[in-house]
Write an enzyme that holds these catalytic residues in place. Structure first.
Site, short mmCIF file in Angstrom:
data_model
loop_
_atom_site.label_atom_id
_atom_site.label_comp_id
_atom_site.label_asym_id
_atom_site.label_seq_id
_atom_site.Cartn_x
_atom_site.Cartn_y
_atom_site.Cartn_z
N ASP A 206 2.83 8.03 -2.50
CA ASP A 206 2.65 8.39 -3.92
C ASP A 206 2.82 9.89 -4.12
OD1 ASP A 206 1.11 5.72 -5.25
OD2 ASP A 206 0.94 5.94 -3.08
N TYR A 236 8.50 9.38 -8.79
CA TYR A 236 7.90 9.25 -10.12
C TYR A 236 8.90 9.67 -11.21
CZ TYR A 236 3.41 7.96 -8.19
OH TYR A 236 2.41 7.29 -7.53
N ASN A 290 5.91 0.46 -6.74
CA ASN A 290 6.16 0.01 -8.11
C ASN A 290 6.95 1.03 -8.94
OD1 ASN A 290 3.47 1.32 -7.75
ND2 ASN A 290 3.43 1.27 -9.98
N HIS A 372 3.18 -0.91 0.15
CA HIS A 372 2.74 0.03 -0.88
C HIS A 372 1.32 -0.24 -1.36
CE1 HIS A 372 2.75 2.98 -3.96
NE2 HIS A 372 2.64 2.07 -4.92
N HIS A 382 -6.37 -0.49 -9.31
CA HIS A 382 -5.63 -1.49 -8.53
C HIS A 382 -6.55 -2.41 -7.71
CE1 HIS A 382 -2.07 0.62 -9.76
NE2 HIS A 382 -2.44 1.72 -9.15
N HIS A 409 -0.51 3.45 -3.28
CA HIS A 409 -0.77 2.87 -4.59
C HIS A 409 -2.04 3.42 -5.25
CE1 HIS A 409 0.46 0.13 -7.63
NE2 HIS A 409 -0.44 -0.81 -7.44
N VAL A 410 -3.16 3.36 -4.54
CA VAL A 410 -4.40 3.97 -5.02
C VAL A 410 -4.34 5.45 -4.68
CG1 VAL A 410 -6.91 4.02 -4.83
CG2 VAL A 410 -5.68 1.83 -4.75
#
Length: 606
Positions: A206, A236, A290, A372, A382, A409-410
């Site tokens: 991330d 992103y 994602n 992920h 999440h 993800h988190v």
């Protein structure tokens, strides 16, 4: 410091005394001991967010010195990146030409340029040359006010014949222009072996392109990794305003009337330039998140991710960029896709089952998985989002005794106690969430067990795939969707940006260190550190074991002397395993075997 150990797993003492592991120097420089997973399970511990720190930072502007194009000629390679293919081959990727953003865009002709890599073991002496392929892609949005994009020419060349543990020098580009890069070097990894491992493996997720991202990557580079693994959500680009200038931490909030979640593709080019000082010298392995979905109006998804990164999909038999595997010395990695079909009836599951069945733990003792989204997560963000995936895949990974599972993800850090199916298990994997690379969405600070912070079962739904929220059926949270305190399986958690380094020492010990961004200027400072210890004698894989049938007669119960009567043993090694099982492990597996009226016992061992 990491949390102190809590009540241990319930295992009889005689068995614990007999688990053979290599002794390691478990001390810090100051004489302070480093905990090991053998000390667990640990009492849950939380280090709350430091309010003196910023929860996030703005995206770097597109004209930032580390993001803008520096080459005078567009023919010269940029965004150079390496990726592992096989133990003796590596992918080299780069971009030439100018990307175009506008209402009407025309793709470049990738056939007009060559894709070449010259390489050798001496500076300036390139004894080997390889050619590869080139491609372009477009991201199209046929709506008023939205801009289309067509990429520069993306090159991928596979160089092979590489020797292990060797420094190579290379240049890439098109020699006919001429437009070759400056000379760059990289070090190959050791061959798969129980005695050889990469120096350091960096894990991060991330990332994005914020001021926090720069701190993360600079800190990571200071730690001198020989391999980088990114667990999804790279650029992103889909959080960046089309008009440029500033990112949107909440796209739907900033653009409630947008006809589609548009992505600003020049951020991909900026990210490639930003990462090049690292990725041109150190292999980078990626998996999709994602934020890589990036749907176009035509329904096409993952176009940027699929075209920009070379991964060993064909080499590992998956034939998909969304899931694949590779070896790095004595570590076998499986990279799992959460945004494609993961059901047990699907292609990914069939591939994973086949891939794991081929792993030889005498050659690659360590088995590491990445994806992920996390399966175990005590943050509100999440929470239980990918419970469906866990229910489909976890048992298979457990059967093959996967050692560590990394996820992102988190946007925070969390390390779990060894766990399987929400139960503390000494043979379960160590799950680690490392989705705190620095992106614009800010660090997550709320825990699902905090008052009023438990999400509803319908709050966290994946962009792709189903939702399977569950209430716990046993333990302190029985009948509830969330715990009312930090779950027993959550060993340590903290809301900070950072990255992790895994140093595999031998076939049973690996040192894991989580480096927080705020510690970058402090010597020997870190957020979490622990030795992850494999116990192959205890945690024998039922999926890959070979059965041995033993029949023994008890000679002396007090001295625990036995005589082997008959068996299917075909070697001295099998004889010793059979004898050792009864002499050392019988109490654990059969409780009180020597109270049986019959002096003869039989069992099947692995």
């Amino acid at each position: 410091m990491p949390p102190a150990p809590a009540t241990s797993f319930i295992i009889p003492t005689p068995l614990l005394m007999l688990i053979a592991v290599t002794t390691m120097p478990l001390l810090l420089a100051g004489g302070e001991s480093i905990p090991t997973t053998l000390d667990g399970p640990f009492k849950p511990s939380t280090r709350r967010f430091d309010p003196s720190l910023r929860r996030g930072s703005d995206d770097l502007p597109i004209d930032h010195p580390r993001l803008r194009k520096s080459n005078v000629s567009s023919d010269l390679p940029e965004q150079i990146a390496l990726a592992l293919s096989t133990p003796s081959s590596i992918w080299v990727s780069w971009v030439t030409g100018d990307a175009v953003v506008g209402k009407d865009v025309k793709p470049l002709d990738a056939t007009l340029v060559s894709s070449e890599v010259w390489y050798g073991k001496e500076k300036g002496n390139y004894t080997l040359k390889k050619k590869g392929n080139a491609t372009v892609y477009s991201q199209l949005y046929p709506f008023d006010g939205l801009l289309n994009y067509t990429s520069g020419i993306i090159h991928h060349v596979l160089i092979d014949g590489l020797e292990p543990d060797t420094k190579y020098y290379y240049r890439c580009g098109d020699s006919s222009v001429p437009a070759m890069s400056e000379e760059i070097s990289f070090d190959t990894l050791p061959l798969p072996s129980k005695d050889s491992y990469p120096h350091r493996i960096a894990f991060v997720g991330d990332l994005g392109l914020t001021s926090n991202t720069t701190t993360t990557i600079d800190h990571l580079m200071d730690n001198d990794p020989s391999l980088v693994v990114i667990v999804g959500d790279l650029t992103y680009a889909n959080q960046y305003r089309t008009t440029g200038g500033k990112g949107a931490s909440c796209f739907s909030c900033s653009f409630p009337d947008a006809p589609i979640r548009e992505t600003y593709q020049p951020r991909w080019d900026a990210w490639g330039r930003f990462m090049e000082p690292l990725t041109s010298k150190v292999p980078m392995m990626v998996i999709e998140g994602n934020h890589e979905i990036e749907p176009q109006a035509s329904g096409v998804t993952f176009k940027s991710y699929s075209e920009r990164f070379a991964v060993p999909s064909t080499e590992s038999g998956s034939n998909s960029n969304f899931y694949y595997s590779f070896d790095a010395g004595g570590v076998h990695f499986v990279m799992l896709g959460a945004y494609v079909d993961y059901n047990q009836t699907g292609a990914q599951y069939a591939w994973l089952k086949e891939d794991l069945s081929k792993v030889d733990r005498s050659v690659t003792p360590w088995l590491v998985a990445t994806m992920h989204p996390p399966w175990y997560n005590s943050y509100s963000s999440h929470y239980q989002e990918f419970e469906c995936m866990r229910q489909e895949m976890e048992e298979l990974l457990y059967q093959h005794r996967v050692d560590i599972i990394f996820a992102g993800h988190v946007h925070a850090y969390e390390r779990m106690n060894r766990i399987y199916n929400y139960t503390l298990d000494p043979c379960g994997a160590v799950y680690i969430t490392i989705g705190d690379g620095g992106n614009i969405e800010k660090v997550d600070v709320d825990f699902a067990d905090d008052p009023e912070k438990c999400p509803s079962p319908g709050d966290n739904v994946p962009e792709i795939g189903g939702s399977c929220p569950l209430n716990f059926t046993s333990g302190p949270a029985k009948g509830k969707f969330c715990w009312d305190r930090q779950p027993d399986w959550s060993a340590f958690r903290e809301s900070s940006f950072g990255h992790g380094i895994l140093e595999v020492m031998n076939s049973t010990y690996a040192l894991w260190t989580w480096h927080r961004n705020q510690d970058v200027y402090k010597d020997d400072s870190y957020g979490d550190q622990i030795y992850i210890v494999r116990q192959p004698n205890l945690c024998i894989s039922p999926a890959t074991s070979r059965y041995i049938h033993c029949l023994v007669k008890l000679i002396d119960p007090k001295e625990r002397k036995i005589q082997l009567l008959s068996n299917t043993i075909k070697s001295t090694m099998h004889f010793m395993r059979c004898e050792r099982h009864f002499m050392q492990f019988e109490e654990f597996f059969f409780l009180k075997p020597f109270l049986s009226p019959s002096p003869v016992r039989k069992c099947t061992i692995w």
